[in-house]
Design an enzyme around this catalytic site. Structure first.
Site, PDB file in Angstrom:
ATOM      1  N   PRO A  25     -18.028   8.614  -2.175  1.00 10.64           N
ATOM      2  CA  PRO A  25     -17.833   9.075  -0.796  1.00 10.64           C
ATOM      3  C   PRO A  25     -17.537   7.896   0.122  1.00 10.64           C
ATOM      4  O   PRO A  25     -18.132   6.834  -0.030  1.00 10.64           O
ATOM      5  CB  PRO A  25     -19.180   9.707  -0.433  1.00 10.64           C
ATOM      6  CG  PRO A  25     -19.935   9.856  -1.706  1.00 10.64           C
ATOM      7  CD  PRO A  25     -19.381   8.845  -2.655  1.00 10.64           C
ATOM      8  N   GLU A  26     -16.610   8.057   1.058  1.00  9.58           N
ATOM      9  CA  GLU A  26     -16.322   6.992   2.016  1.00  9.58           C
ATOM     10  C   GLU A  26     -17.340   7.072   3.148  1.00  9.58           C
ATOM     11  O   GLU A  26     -18.077   8.045   3.277  1.00  9.58           O
ATOM     12  CB  GLU A  26     -14.892   7.138   2.537  1.00  9.58           C
ATOM     13  CG  GLU A  26     -13.890   7.160   1.403  1.00  9.58           C
ATOM     14  CD  GLU A  26     -12.731   6.184   1.556  1.00  9.58           C
ATOM     15  OE1 GLU A  26     -12.691   5.453   2.558  1.00  9.58           O
ATOM     16  OE2 GLU A  26     -11.893   6.139   0.650  1.00  9.58           O
ATOM     17  N   LYS A  31     -22.528   3.234   3.178  1.00 15.49           N
ATOM     18  CA  LYS A  31     -22.636   4.340   2.234  1.00 15.49           C
ATOM     19  C   LYS A  31     -24.083   4.734   1.959  1.00 15.49           C
ATOM     20  O   LYS A  31     -24.362   5.498   1.048  1.00 15.49           O
ATOM     21  CB  LYS A  31     -21.885   3.989   0.946  1.00 15.49           C
ATOM     22  CG  LYS A  31     -20.390   3.950   1.227  1.00 15.49           C
ATOM     23  CD  LYS A  31     -19.588   3.333   0.140  1.00 15.49           C
ATOM     24  CE  LYS A  31     -18.140   3.217   0.603  1.00 15.49           C
ATOM     25  NZ  LYS A  31     -17.320   2.457  -0.334  1.00 15.49           N
ATOM     26  N   CYS A  64       8.388   6.399   2.503  1.00 17.37           N
ATOM     27  CA  CYS A  64       7.538   5.894   3.586  1.00 17.37           C
ATOM     28  C   CYS A  64       7.798   6.720   4.844  1.00 17.37           C
ATOM     29  O   CYS A  64       8.934   7.033   5.166  1.00 17.37           O
ATOM     30  CB  CYS A  64       7.882   4.422   3.839  1.00 17.37           C
ATOM     31  SG  CYS A  64       7.093   3.752   5.326  1.00 17.37           S
ATOM     32  N   CYS A  85       9.892   4.153   7.187  1.00 16.14           N
ATOM     33  CA  CYS A  85      11.204   3.578   6.861  1.00 16.14           C
ATOM     34  C   CYS A  85      11.918   4.288   5.703  1.00 16.14           C
ATOM     35  O   CYS A  85      13.080   3.993   5.439  1.00 16.14           O
ATOM     36  CB  CYS A  85      11.054   2.085   6.532  1.00 16.14           C
ATOM     37  SG  CYS A  85      10.348   1.811   4.894  1.00 16.14           S
ATOM     38  N   CYS A  96       7.775  -2.058   4.858  1.00 14.76           N
ATOM     39  CA  CYS A  96       6.978  -2.190   6.091  1.00 14.76           C
ATOM     40  C   CYS A  96       5.886  -3.252   5.958  1.00 14.76           C
ATOM     41  O   CYS A  96       5.379  -3.747   6.956  1.00 14.76           O
ATOM     42  CB  CYS A  96       6.321  -0.869   6.453  1.00 14.76           C
ATOM     43  SG  CYS A  96       7.461   0.423   6.938  1.00 14.76           S
TER      44      CYS A  96
HETATM   45 ZN   LIG Z   1       8.010   1.640   5.136  1.00 16.30          ZN
END
Ligand SMILES: [Zn+2]
Length: 285
Positions: A2-3, A55, A249, A252, A274
């Site tokens: 879990p984050e 956490k 992306c 881009c 990027c």
């Molecule tokens: Zn990109």
């Protein structure tokens, strides 16, 4: 795993069910917890508050004790009404805290310890609030300094160090690097102070955005969709790069790349156009 934002939401839900109410029952399969309860009964005490630190999940009792649990990969806390069917087998139960309305059940919780106020401050594994990206006491400048000290490591790995800042997990790691246009494989020594500060600011902002009261379990960083519509089969739908290998992306159009990174071989996603390396090169060459 879990984050940090997931643990934060768990703490908030447990706080709503437990805080301010007398405990009517406590059970655990951890011998140290039952021994503590035998010596200093939790029954009759109030849950004062429930807090997340990175956490870790901390349940503070009115008698001065604090139950600290870490869920690692498979642990979870559920809240049930009395008599309600559990969603996991009873054999997975590790801790139950009851009040007159609810049962909070910790399933497959692998790490649980009872702390006093003093031992809590001495437990170096549990981050202090100043390190937690979700705490009001979070010190962003200090976190940027701690990150910059890991000069010879790659930045995406450093973002996962719970001693640098707590609350960032593997999904956020890639997203933070993308929104700050930093290549995740860039060595920390190549980062400017400004880049370090913007990485920390992005971490704080993305993790905090995911604990809004109405946010679901899915992590959302890409604002192109409404938060409520993210419970779909494609976890990458609400993210900039994570889980989107080979997809264009969002900025881009270049195909997103993925590669295992760091000593723990955690997967990292990035846009090669990027997120150039500082010398303008492409990671894969
Ligand atoms: Zn990109």
């Amino acid at each position: 795993m879990p984050e940090g934002d997931t643990i934060f939401r768990t703490a908030r839900a447990l706080g709503r069910a437990l805080a301010g109410k007398p405990i009517t029952g406590f059970h655990s399969t951890f011998p140290l917890l039952t021994r503590f309860h035998d010596d200093t009964p939790l029954t009759g005490q109030l849950v004062e508050s429930v807090e997340s630190r990175g956490k870790w999940l901390l349940i503070h009792f009115s008698g001065g004790g604090t139950l600290a649990t870490h869920l690692l990969m498979h642990g979870s806390w559920h809240i049930y009404r009395h008599g309600e069917c559990w969603q996991q087998p009873r054999a997975n139960m590790r801790i139950v805290i009851e009040n007159s309305d609810y049962l909070a059940v910790g399933f497959r919780v692998p790490v649980a310890r009872m702390h006093s106020a003093l031992s809590l401050t001495r437990d170096t594994k549990i981050p202090r609030p100043a390190i937690d990206a979700l705490s009001p006491e979070f010190d962003a400048e200090a976190a940027a300094r701690r990150a910059l000290a890991h000069r010879d490591e790659e930045i995406a790995d450093v973002l996962l160090h719970q001693s640098v800042l707590a609350g960032v997990g593997n999904v956020f790691k890639s997203e933070i690097c993308f929104v700050t246009a930093v290549n995740p494989f860039c060595k920390v020594r190549a980062l400017s102070r400004e880049q370090a500060a913007s990485l920390i600011a992005a971490a704080q902002k993305l993790v905090a955005a995911n604990v809004l009261v109405d946010s679901g379990d899915a992590i959302v960083t890409y604002g192109g969709r409404k938060r409520r519509t993210t419970h779909e089969s494609d976890p990458g739908a609400s993210l900039w790069v994570y889980g989107r290998k080979g997809e264009p992306c969002r900025r881009c159009g270049e195909p997103i790349r993925a590669r295992l990174q760091g000593p723990d071989a955690r997967i990292t996603f990035w846009c090669p156009r990027c997120q150039l390396m500082p010398d303008g090169s492409d990671v894969d060459g």
